[in-house]
Motif scaffolding. Structure first.
Motif, PDB file in Angstrom:
ATOM      1  N   PHE A  98       0.854  -1.196   0.000  1.00 20.25           N
ATOM      2  CA  PHE A  98       0.000   0.000   0.000  1.00 20.25           C
ATOM      3  C   PHE A  98       0.884   1.239   0.000  1.00 20.25           C
ATOM      4  CE2 PHE A  98       0.661  -1.061   4.461  1.00 20.25           C
ATOM      5  CZ  PHE A  98       0.880   0.170   5.068  1.00 20.25           C
ATOM      6  N   GLU A  99       0.320   2.315  -0.520  1.00 19.47           N
ATOM      7  CA  GLU A  99       1.052   3.581  -0.556  1.00 19.47           C
ATOM      8  C   GLU A  99       0.961   4.271   0.794  1.00 19.47           C
ATOM      9  OE1 GLU A  99      -0.352   6.031  -3.750  1.00 19.47           O
ATOM     10  OE2 GLU A  99       0.603   4.777  -5.295  1.00 19.47           O
ATOM     11  N   CYS A 100       2.076   4.859   1.223  1.00 16.54           N
ATOM     12  CA  CYS A 100       2.122   5.533   2.524  1.00 16.54           C
ATOM     13  C   CYS A 100       2.567   6.975   2.307  1.00 16.54           C
ATOM     14  CB  CYS A 100       3.098   4.809   3.444  1.00 16.54           C
ATOM     15  SG  CYS A 100       3.469   5.724   4.953  1.00 16.54           S
ATOM     16  N   TYR A 101       1.760   7.887   2.839  1.00 24.07           N
ATOM     17  CA  TYR A 101       2.020   9.319   2.633  1.00 24.07           C
ATOM     18  C   TYR A 101       2.628   9.968   3.864  1.00 24.07           C
ATOM     19  CZ  TYR A 101      -1.157   8.023  -1.044  1.00 24.07           C
ATOM     20  OH  TYR A 101      -1.729   7.366  -2.104  1.00 24.07           O
ATOM     21  N   CYS A 102       2.956   9.172   4.872  1.00 25.12           N
ATOM     22  CA  CYS A 102       3.422   9.716   6.147  1.00 25.12           C
ATOM     23  C   CYS A 102       4.850  10.238   6.058  1.00 25.12           C
ATOM     24  CB  CYS A 102       3.400   8.638   7.223  1.00 25.12           C
ATOM     25  SG  CYS A 102       1.777   7.944   7.535  1.00 25.12           S
ATOM     26  N   SER A 103       5.116  11.312   6.790  1.00 23.11           N
ATOM     27  CA  SER A 103       6.499  11.728   7.027  1.00 23.11           C
ATOM     28  C   SER A 103       6.996  10.980   8.260  1.00 23.11           C
ATOM     29  CB  SER A 103       6.555  13.229   7.287  1.00 23.11           C
ATOM     30  OG  SER A 103       5.864  13.523   8.496  1.00 23.11           O
ATOM     31  N   ARG A 104       8.301  11.053   8.494  1.00 29.09           N
ATOM     32  CA  ARG A 104       8.873  10.433   9.685  1.00 29.09           C
ATOM     33  C   ARG A 104       8.201  10.971  10.957  1.00 29.09           C
ATOM     34  NH1 ARG A 104      13.219   7.712  11.082  1.00 29.09           N
ATOM     35  NH2 ARG A 104      14.560   7.707   9.314  1.00 29.09           N
ATOM     36  N   LYS A 105       7.943  12.287  10.916  1.00 25.15           N
ATOM     37  CA  LYS A 105       7.312  12.939  12.062  1.00 25.15           C
ATOM     38  C   LYS A 105       5.894  12.395  12.272  1.00 25.15           C
ATOM     39  CE  LYS A 105       6.581  17.716  13.315  1.00 25.15           C
ATOM     40  NZ  LYS A 105       5.804  18.405  12.247  1.00 25.15           N
ATOM     41  N   ASP A 106       5.151  12.230  11.176  1.00 24.08           N
ATOM     42  CA  ASP A 106       3.797  11.658  11.287  1.00 24.08           C
ATOM     43  C   ASP A 106       3.862  10.309  12.000  1.00 24.08           C
ATOM     44  OD1 ASP A 106       2.776  13.739   9.756  1.00 24.08           O
ATOM     45  OD2 ASP A 106       2.917  12.617   7.864  1.00 24.08           O
ATOM     46  N   PRO A 122       2.667   2.736  12.463  1.00 25.42           N
ATOM     47  CA  PRO A 122       1.390   2.635  13.187  1.00 25.42           C
ATOM     48  C   PRO A 122       0.195   2.245  12.317  1.00 25.42           C
ATOM     49  CG  PRO A 122       1.980   4.943  12.871  1.00 25.42           C
ATOM     50  CD  PRO A 122       3.110   4.134  12.298  1.00 25.42           C
ATOM     51  N   GLY A 123       0.388   2.081  11.020  1.00 23.14           N
ATOM     52  CA  GLY A 123      -0.722   1.602  10.182  1.00 23.14           C
ATOM     53  C   GLY A 123      -1.586   2.692   9.581  1.00 23.14           C
ATOM     54  N   THR A 124      -1.129   3.938   9.714  1.00 25.73           N
ATOM     55  CA  THR A 124      -1.929   5.096   9.305  1.00 25.73           C
ATOM     56  C   THR A 124      -2.556   4.966   7.905  1.00 25.73           C
ATOM     57  OG1 THR A 124      -0.222   6.321  10.488  1.00 25.73           O
ATOM     58  CG2 THR A 124      -1.887   7.623   9.303  1.00 25.73           C
ATOM     59  N   CYS A 125      -1.764   4.567   6.918  1.00 30.85           N
ATOM     60  CA  CYS A 125      -2.237   4.588   5.523  1.00 30.85           C
ATOM     61  C   CYS A 125      -2.695   3.214   5.026  1.00 30.85           C
ATOM     62  CB  CYS A 125      -1.132   5.079   4.596  1.00 30.85           C
ATOM     63  SG  CYS A 125      -0.453   6.671   5.075  1.00 30.85           S
ATOM     64  N   ARG A 126      -2.720   2.262   5.926  1.00 27.86           N
ATOM     65  CA  ARG A 126      -2.976   0.875   5.524  1.00 27.86           C
ATOM     66  C   ARG A 126      -4.349   0.696   4.889  1.00 27.86           C
ATOM     67  NH1 ARG A 126      -0.818  -4.488   7.900  1.00 27.86           N
ATOM     68  NH2 ARG A 126      -2.541  -5.825   7.302  1.00 27.86           N
ATOM     69  N   ASP A 127      -5.355   1.318   5.475  1.00 28.79           N
ATOM     70  CA  ASP A 127      -6.718   1.066   5.015  1.00 28.79           C
ATOM     71  C   ASP A 127      -7.439   2.350   4.619  1.00 28.79           C
ATOM     72  OD1 ASP A 127      -6.674  -1.815   5.424  1.00 28.79           O
ATOM     73  OD2 ASP A 127      -6.495  -1.297   7.551  1.00 28.79           O
ATOM     74  N   LEU A 128      -6.742   3.209   3.912  1.00 32.15           N
ATOM     75  CA  LEU A 128      -7.384   4.442   3.432  1.00 32.15           C
ATOM     76  C   LEU A 128      -8.428   4.091   2.372  1.00 32.15           C
ATOM     77  CD1 LEU A 128      -4.300   6.826   2.928  1.00 32.15           C
ATOM     78  CD2 LEU A 128      -5.838   6.667   4.904  1.00 32.15           C
ATOM     79  N   THR A 129      -9.467   4.904   2.311  1.00 38.22           N
ATOM     80  CA  THR A 129     -10.438   4.751   1.218  1.00 38.22           C
ATOM     81  C   THR A 129      -9.835   5.358  -0.042  1.00 38.22           C
ATOM     82  OG1 THR A 129     -11.415   6.905   1.636  1.00 38.22           O
ATOM     83  CG2 THR A 129     -12.349   5.035   2.851  1.00 38.22           C
ATOM     84  N   ASP A 130     -10.417   5.065  -1.193  1.00 35.69           N
ATOM     85  CA  ASP A 130      -9.928   5.644  -2.446  1.00 35.69           C
ATOM     86  C   ASP A 130      -9.962   7.165  -2.380  1.00 35.69           C
ATOM     87  OD1 ASP A 130      -9.517   3.138  -3.386  1.00 35.69           O
ATOM     88  OD2 ASP A 130     -11.277   3.086  -4.707  1.00 35.69           O
ATOM     89  N   ALA A 131     -11.014   7.696  -1.780  1.00 30.86           N
ATOM     90  CA  ALA A 131     -11.147   9.155  -1.693  1.00 30.86           C
ATOM     91  C   ALA A 131     -10.037   9.750  -0.828  1.00 30.86           C
ATOM     92  CB  ALA A 131     -12.519   9.518  -1.128  1.00 30.86           C
ATOM     93  N   GLN A 132      -9.756   9.101   0.292  1.00 40.75           N
ATOM     94  CA  GLN A 132      -8.685   9.599   1.164  1.00 40.75           C
ATOM     95  C   GLN A 132      -7.333   9.529   0.448  1.00 40.75           C
ATOM     96  OE1 GLN A 132      -9.548   6.816   4.326  1.00 40.75           O
ATOM     97  NE2 GLN A 132     -10.040   8.482   5.751  1.00 40.75           N
ATOM     98  N   ARG A 133      -7.136   8.461  -0.296  1.00 38.15           N
ATOM     99  CA  ARG A 133      -5.863   8.278  -1.001  1.00 38.15           C
ATOM    100  C   ARG A 133      -5.705   9.370  -2.069  1.00 38.15           C
ATOM    101  NH1 ARG A 133      -6.416   2.881  -2.085  1.00 38.15           N
ATOM    102  NH2 ARG A 133      -5.859   2.424   0.072  1.00 38.15           N
TER     103      ARG A 133
END
Ligand code: GLU
Ligand code: ZN
Length: 293
Positions: A98-106, A122-133
């Motif tokens: 999956f694509e992850c948009y987090c910075s190190r700080k995030d 922490p799994g932040t971007c693991r289950d984003l919806t298409d809209a969120q992505r």
């Protein structure tokens, strides 16, 4: 059942000259391979843009000056981009990325699950919806690609540490800048070149569960690991350039070999002589405290 002999390896990152601790690890990797009938391969880990061809050349010269030899041509990771691409495509095709948009700080500031170790994703971007992505894609940061891991830990077997269980998180496979991540590249290269024995500094012990798990996902068996003690300075910190004379150019070949042999309890100060004295069961388990002359 016949099987071709496996291989061990040394895999320096050409960001700085090898210091006496790296040289000692290289000698141990060579001794482990040569005493177990394995080939010994050399791989320059030059994917990161803070690495330099002239440093790689000096590293290889230093290793040869110690008397180490290796089989076949030296491999350079930058020549094998297609290998990493193919592995990532395979995992993506199986829905395991999956694509992850987090910075190190995030990542550091996100709430963590109980017991999740510091720095674990922490799994932040693991289950984003298409809209969120879609929304995150427009914010500018090129995403990293992560593994969708379905375990939180994994166990490897290490000659010096026994069974070692450590964290597996949704590790990065490709960085946001497009460079294949270290963990992915190591696993793909080791498998592609028949490496079944990994001897390296014990600072990488905690990475080995991630790597063995990734290898298993890609259908490869985990190598035999031997994570050897690091070399520390008089303050007990990781040896560094500022500690004084620590490179082969500064110490000299004969003195470096003598110091490494002494640190391992060997009489012989040639790598050929060390081959006769080598016994993995008698390797020091404590860090070597190095005091430059
Ligand atoms: N290139 C890594 C380093 O120099 C070692 C990678 C490995 O041995 O797996 O720290
Ligand atoms: Zn993320």
């Amino acid at each position: 059942m016949s099987r071709s002999p496996g291989a061990g390896r040394f895999a320096p990152s050409p960001s700085a000259d090898l210091h006496i601790g790296n040289l000692r690890t290289a000698i141990l990797a060579w001794l482990f391979a040569r005493t177990t009938g394995r080939r010994f391969l050399m791989r320059v880990e030059d994917l990161d843009d803070r690495t330099f061809p002239e440093v790689a050349a000096r590293q290889l010269d230093d290793l040869a000056a110690l008397g180490l030899d290796w089989d076949g041509p030296t491999e350079y990771q930058t020549a094998h981009g297609h290998r990493y691409d193919a592995a990532i495509a395979e995992l993506s095709g199986r829905g395991l990325t999956f694509e992850c948009y987090c910075s190190r700080k995030d990542i550091l500031s996100a709430p963590r699950a109980p017991h999740a170790p510091e720095g674990a994703y922490p799994g932040t971007c693991r289950d984003l919806t298409d809209a969120q992505r879609e929304q995150r894609r427009t914010t500018g940061r090129p995403p990293a690609l992560r593994l969708r891991s379905d375990v939180t830990e994994y166990t490897v077997s290490d000659v010096l540490h026994g069974d070692y269980t450590g964290v597996v998180d949704d590790l990065v496979l490709r960085r946001g800048d497009g460079v294949p991540a270290y963990n992915l590249a190591v696993v793909v290269d080791d498998a592609a070149t028949g490496i079944d024995q990994v001897v390296r500094g014990d600072d990488l012990l905690s990475s080995s569960p991630r790597q063995a798990y990734l290898a298993a996902l890609l259908g490869h068996s985990a190598p035999v690991y031997a994570h050897v003690p690091l070399v520390l300075n008089a303050e007990g910190k990781r040896l560094a350039k500022r500690d004084g004379a620590v490179t082969l150019a500064e110490i000299g070949v004969a003195a470096a070999l003598r110091q490494i042999a002494d640190s391992l309890g060997y009489r012989s100060a040639t790598v050929g002589g060390m081959l006769d004295e080598f016994d993995p069961a008698r390797l020091p388990r404590e860090p070597w405290i190095y005091r430059p002359a």
